[in-house]
Scaffold this motif. Structure first.
Motif, PDB file in Angstrom:
ATOM      1  N   GLY A 307       0.794  -1.208   0.000  1.00  0.00           N
ATOM      2  CA  GLY A 307       0.000   0.000   0.000  1.00  0.00           C
ATOM      3  C   GLY A 307       0.825   1.254   0.000  1.00  0.00           C
ATOM      4  N   ASN A 308       2.054   1.182   0.504  1.00  0.00           N
ATOM      5  CA  ASN A 308       2.880   2.383   0.584  1.00  0.00           C
ATOM      6  C   ASN A 308       3.890   2.457  -0.538  1.00  0.00           C
ATOM      7  N   SER A 309       4.496   1.304  -0.855  1.00  0.00           N
ATOM      8  CA  SER A 309       5.655   1.332  -1.725  1.00  0.00           C
ATOM      9  C   SER A 309       5.332   0.953  -3.160  1.00  0.00           C
ATOM     10  N   TRP A 310       4.787  -0.264  -3.331  1.00  0.00           N
ATOM     11  CA  TRP A 310       4.622  -0.721  -4.704  1.00  0.00           C
ATOM     12  C   TRP A 310       3.543   0.027  -5.443  1.00  0.00           C
ATOM     13  N   ASP A 311       2.540   0.586  -4.739  1.00  0.00           N
ATOM     14  CA  ASP A 311       1.573   1.415  -5.437  1.00  0.00           C
ATOM     15  C   ASP A 311       2.285   2.561  -6.133  1.00  0.00           C
ATOM     16  N   ALA A 312       3.255   3.175  -5.436  1.00  0.00           N
ATOM     17  CA  ALA A 312       4.000   4.279  -6.032  1.00  0.00           C
ATOM     18  C   ALA A 312       4.836   3.790  -7.216  1.00  0.00           C
ATOM     19  N   TRP A 313       5.469   2.613  -7.091  1.00  0.00           N
ATOM     20  CA  TRP A 313       6.267   2.096  -8.196  1.00  0.00           C
ATOM     21  C   TRP A 313       5.393   1.752  -9.396  1.00  0.00           C
ATOM     22  N   GLU A 314       4.260   1.116  -9.147  1.00  0.00           N
ATOM     23  CA  GLU A 314       3.374   0.763 -10.251  1.00  0.00           C
ATOM     24  C   GLU A 314       2.836   2.007 -10.933  1.00  0.00           C
ATOM     25  N   ALA A 315       2.527   3.034 -10.129  1.00  0.00           N
ATOM     26  CA  ALA A 315       2.056   4.291 -10.705  1.00  0.00           C
ATOM     27  C   ALA A 315       3.138   4.920 -11.577  1.00  0.00           C
ATOM     28  N   GLN A 316       4.378   4.837 -11.114  1.00  0.00           N
ATOM     29  CA  GLN A 316       5.477   5.401 -11.899  1.00  0.00           C
ATOM     30  C   GLN A 316       5.653   4.647 -13.211  1.00  0.00           C
ATOM     31  N   SER A 317       5.558   3.325 -13.155  1.00  0.00           N
ATOM     32  CA  SER A 317       5.682   2.522 -14.367  1.00  0.00           C
ATOM     33  C   SER A 317       4.564   2.860 -15.351  1.00  0.00           C
ATOM     34  N   ALA A 318       3.321   2.933 -14.846  1.00  0.00           N
ATOM     35  CA  ALA A 318       2.196   3.270 -15.709  1.00  0.00           C
ATOM     36  C   ALA A 318       2.334   4.682 -16.259  1.00  0.00           C
TER      37      ALA A 318
END
Length: 561
Positions: A307-318
């Protein structure tokens, strides 16, 4: 005699060691068992010029030649096994073993128990030919056994191998410290995570991929053609690498506070295996530190949870993928591997481009997950999220888009969210144009400033003249027309006249409604309208003149937006 076919054709393994052992399958399990210090493989040692001069022949354990050699040890004692700690290549003439087959067999078995890398026997007075007992015992144990057919000074070999090992160890440690210092400097300077990955790819000379635990690609770095080759069939390749079936792949786990949350992969690394391991570990440390310090939008001190980390990474990738699609800087066909690796279904699909204006940018992604609709979402502008749905051909794209919009607007504080949509695209190459169309529709609605009540899903046909004017807003002729028509108001000191004109024309020249919206009396409104007409030199009761002023005002607002 001839050297074994298992030896390489080159004479200097320090420069060409990539060709054999370093391409051994790399998995997270086997790599963790490797020693940290750089090592030569048995195969690489056999390619050294000084060894080749002794005419080496592998007589047993040929399938284990990629075992690492941590050290070279010269020993004639029959009980040498008790002196070893593992990974040694033992050199012997066998002088104390000659004539005693029991000692010969036990000698080999003791080396195996001590986890020696190999045994090298110099043929000569003690053993003029390879001893069968030792050869059979070595084959049973899987211990590489090499015989030298010509006299060979063991001291030269030990000196050569030890110096190479020390140089490799020093080079690996230097690389590790250099990478750590460089990445730490980038982090403290506030560099984005992509900058860190670019540096790792530069040091490694190979593509770098960051994934979540389900193999979904979240970030990449390296030369674009090489990255695209890796991503073209990413899921299959990634799973083969995880099973130890891919060459030159080095993985490092990303974890924080005991929780694994992703992986960094060096794809097709061709350098020294231990150096690659150190590079991957330093890179993983830097990524974890970057995340813990709040890089890319994660709160400082935040947990490395999904909820804190990978959401940000996935958002960056998208965001990176959708930005490239919208801009058209990269042909859509070249972005297809990235889309597939990011988890977007792309084979035999229909794509629906959407742009959502909502107060909470994270809400569209949450609604997509709630509805189980496959797609990618990213905030490309403040308060605006771009969405690309991927639907099966037999699904009703319009109905599902309407369902998404209705569910979004049912969320608290999202009743006035705007969902702008382009028509569904059956071909991937048409997706960029669709995304730009959806963005154009959303911007035209935003420019209306409440002049009309948009439907739940706004399309190009819903924005009429406003949409056309917005498309032409950058045309010099349109800009000149707007300035000319509105010049009297734009240069005037009364700033409140332009909003009155905008409301008056947007309400269809309804004086009562305009007065109500601006909280003024009708006589006061009449005076302002007279002032507007005097400044512009037009009669707003004349339809053609009013239409001309309205178009000019729409163009002016579009340019300002």
């Amino acid at each position: 005699m001839t050297s074994t076919s298992n030896t390489a054709d080159t004479s200097d393994t320090a420069d060409t060691s990539h060709s054999q052992a370093s391409r051994a399958p790399q998995t997270s399990e086997t790599l963790e068992q490797q020693p940290w210090e750089p090592a030569l493989s048995v195969r690489q040692v056999l390619t050294l010029e000084r060894v080749l001069a002794g005419q080496p022949e592998v007589v047993a354990g040929a399938h284990r030649l990629d075992r690492p050699v941590r050290w070279v040890h010269v020993a004639e004692a029959a009980d040498v096994g008790v002196m070893l700690s593992g990974g040694e290549m033992v050199l012997t003439t066998g002088v104390l073993l000659a004539g005693d087959e029991d000692k010969q067999g036990e000698y080999v078995r003791s080396l195996h128990r001590a986890e020696a890398a190999a045994v090298v026997l110099g043929l000569g007075r003690a053993f003029p030919t390879p001893p069968d007992v030792m050869r059979r015992a070595a084959e049973r144990c899987g211990l590489p056994m090499v015989v030298l057919h010509r006299p060979f000074p063991f001291a030269e070999l030990t000196e050569e191998v030890q110096s190479r090992l020390l140089r490799r160890k020093f080079a690996a440690v230097s690389l590790s410290e250099a990478v750590r210092t460089e990445l730490t400097g980038l982090i403290t300077a506030g560099a984005p995570v992509q900058r860190l990955l670019d540096e790792v790819a530069r040091h490694g000379g190979c593509p770098v991929v960051v994934t979540n635990l389900a193999h979904r690609v979240l970030a990449t770095a390296g030369e674009r053609p090489a990255v695209d080759d890796v991503l073209r069939d990413w899921e299959r390749i990634a799973r083969q690498a995880g099973a130890g079936a891919a060459d030159g792949w080095i993985r490092a786990e990303l974890s924080c506070r005991g929780e694994r949350w992703g992986r960094l992969v060096l794809c097709g690394y061709r350098g020294d295996r231990a150096a690659g391991r150190l590079l991957a570990d330093r890179a993983a440390e830097a990524l974890v530190l970057h995340r813990m310090l709040g890089g890319d939008g994660t709160p400082a001190g935040g947990s490395a949870s999904r909820g804190n980390s990978w959401d940000a990474w996935e958002a960056q990738s998208a965001r990176s993928l959708l930005t490239d699609l919208v801009s058209g800087a990269v042909p859509a066909r070249q972005l297809l591997p990235r889309a597939r690796a990011a988890g977007l279904p792309v084979n035999r699909r229909v794509f629906v481009p959407l742009v959502v204006r909502d107060r909470e940018p994270a809400r569209p992604a949450r609604v997509l997950r709630l509805l189980g609709l496959p797609g990618i979402v990213a905030e490309l502008a403040d308060g605006t999220s771009t969405v690309l749905l991927s639907l099966a051909p037999d699904q009703d794209a319009r109905a599902l888009t309407a369902h998404f919009a209705a569910r979004l607007r049912s969320e608290p504080e999202s009743a006035h969210a705007v969902v702008a949509a382009a028509d569904a695209r059956a071909a991937w190459d048409d997706v960029p144009a669709g995304l730009r169309e959806a963005r154009h529709v959303a911007e035209a609605v935003a420019d209306s400033a409440g002049a009309f009540d948009p439907p739940p899903v706004v399309r190009l046909r819903d924005i009429h003249l406003r949409g056309l004017v917005r498309l032409l807003r950058d045309d010099p002729h349109v800009q000149s027309f707007a300035e000319r028509e509105l010049d009297g108001l734009l240069r005037g000191p009364d700033e409140d006249l332009l909003p009155v004109l905008r409301t008056y024309l947007a309400t269809g020249r309804n004086k009562s409604r305009t007065a109500q919206l601006h909280h003024v009396s009708r006589p006061a409104l009449y005076r302002r309208l007279e002032a507007i007409q005097g400044r512009l030199g037009v009669d707003l009761d004349d339809f053609e003149q009013a239409a001309s002023v309205h178009i000019a005002l729409l163009a002016h607002d579009a340019q300002q937006g």
